[in-house]
Design a protein around this motif. Sequence first.
Motif, PDB file in Angstrom:
ATOM      1  N   GLY A  41       4.910 -39.290 -58.495  1.00  0.00           N
ATOM      2  CA  GLY A  41       4.440 -40.567 -59.027  1.00  0.00           C
ATOM      3  C   GLY A  41       3.188 -40.432 -59.875  1.00  0.00           C
ATOM      4  N   LEU A  42       2.738 -39.189 -60.086  1.00  0.00           N
ATOM      5  CA  LEU A  42       1.520 -38.928 -60.864  1.00  0.00           C
ATOM      6  C   LEU A  42       1.860 -38.734 -62.336  1.00  0.00           C
ATOM      7  CD1 LEU A  42      -0.185 -36.380 -58.433  1.00  0.00           C
ATOM      8  CD2 LEU A  42      -0.714 -38.820 -58.736  1.00  0.00           C
ATOM      9  N   PRO A  43       0.885 -39.009 -63.225  1.00  0.00           N
ATOM     10  CA  PRO A  43       1.121 -38.763 -64.651  1.00  0.00           C
ATOM     11  C   PRO A  43       1.307 -37.269 -64.917  1.00  0.00           C
ATOM     12  CG  PRO A  43      -0.900 -40.038 -64.302  1.00  0.00           C
ATOM     13  CD  PRO A  43      -0.423 -39.589 -62.966  1.00  0.00           C
ATOM     14  N   ARG A  44       2.281 -36.943 -65.747  1.00  0.00           N
ATOM     15  CA  ARG A  44       2.563 -35.561 -66.146  1.00  0.00           C
ATOM     16  C   ARG A  44       2.514 -35.505 -67.664  1.00  0.00           C
ATOM     17  NH1 ARG A  44       1.257 -33.320 -61.660  1.00  0.00           N
ATOM     18  NH2 ARG A  44       2.645 -33.772 -59.931  1.00  0.00           N
ATOM     19  N   THR A  45       1.662 -34.641 -68.198  1.00  0.00           N
ATOM     20  CA  THR A  45       1.453 -34.553 -69.641  1.00  0.00           C
ATOM     21  C   THR A  45       2.040 -33.255 -70.176  1.00  0.00           C
ATOM     22  OG1 THR A  45      -0.589 -35.806 -69.370  1.00  0.00           O
ATOM     23  CG2 THR A  45      -0.285 -34.677 -71.461  1.00  0.00           C
ATOM     24  N   THR A  46       2.847 -33.387 -71.214  1.00  0.00           N
ATOM     25  CA  THR A  46       3.527 -32.242 -71.809  1.00  0.00           C
ATOM     26  C   THR A  46       3.308 -32.248 -73.318  1.00  0.00           C
ATOM     27  OG1 THR A  46       5.260 -32.453 -70.137  1.00  0.00           O
ATOM     28  CG2 THR A  46       5.769 -31.116 -72.072  1.00  0.00           C
ATOM     29  N   PRO A  47       2.861 -31.139 -73.901  1.00  0.00           N
ATOM     30  CA  PRO A  47       2.793 -31.044 -75.360  1.00  0.00           C
ATOM     31  C   PRO A  47       4.218 -31.019 -75.925  1.00  0.00           C
ATOM     32  CG  PRO A  47       1.459 -29.331 -74.324  1.00  0.00           C
ATOM     33  CD  PRO A  47       2.298 -29.948 -73.248  1.00  0.00           C
ATOM     34  N   VAL A  48       4.450 -31.803 -76.958  1.00  0.00           N
ATOM     35  CA  VAL A  48       5.758 -31.844 -77.601  1.00  0.00           C
ATOM     36  C   VAL A  48       5.571 -31.820 -79.109  1.00  0.00           C
ATOM     37  CG1 VAL A  48       6.890 -33.101 -75.708  1.00  0.00           C
ATOM     38  CG2 VAL A  48       5.851 -34.387 -77.584  1.00  0.00           C
TER      39      VAL A  48
END
Length: 135
Positions: A41-48
Amino acid sequence: MPRYLDTKHRVVTAFQRRVANPLARLLPGQILLETTGRVSGLPRTTPVGGRRTGDAFWLVSEYGEASQYVRNIQADPRVRVRVGGRWHTGTAHLLPDDDALARLKSLPRFNSAAVRTFGSRLLTVRIDLDGPGER
């Protein structure tokens, strides 16, 4: 999945997770996709890599439904995208019927070349942007 593709996926994903993505997140011009972790349920940040066209942001996932951020989108399509240093909220849509190779031709060249080189199950993702703001 054939064994060589499974091995390729594990090697590339490990490199991205441990080396490339942490460095890319630090770059001010890097486009970032924020999803909500389907388990935590936590924010997950991915470079795209991708491109904004009007009120939509387009990208191609190199591993399709095996990508963690795609699995997070399946659980919760509400996302944020940082483009040009500004965060935008939106709703992500997975488009398995879209021609991902053709789509890559309309996206930034460097990222598209990497996705074609390392990817094995391409999947187009369109994010309909609501506008700037917090989620």
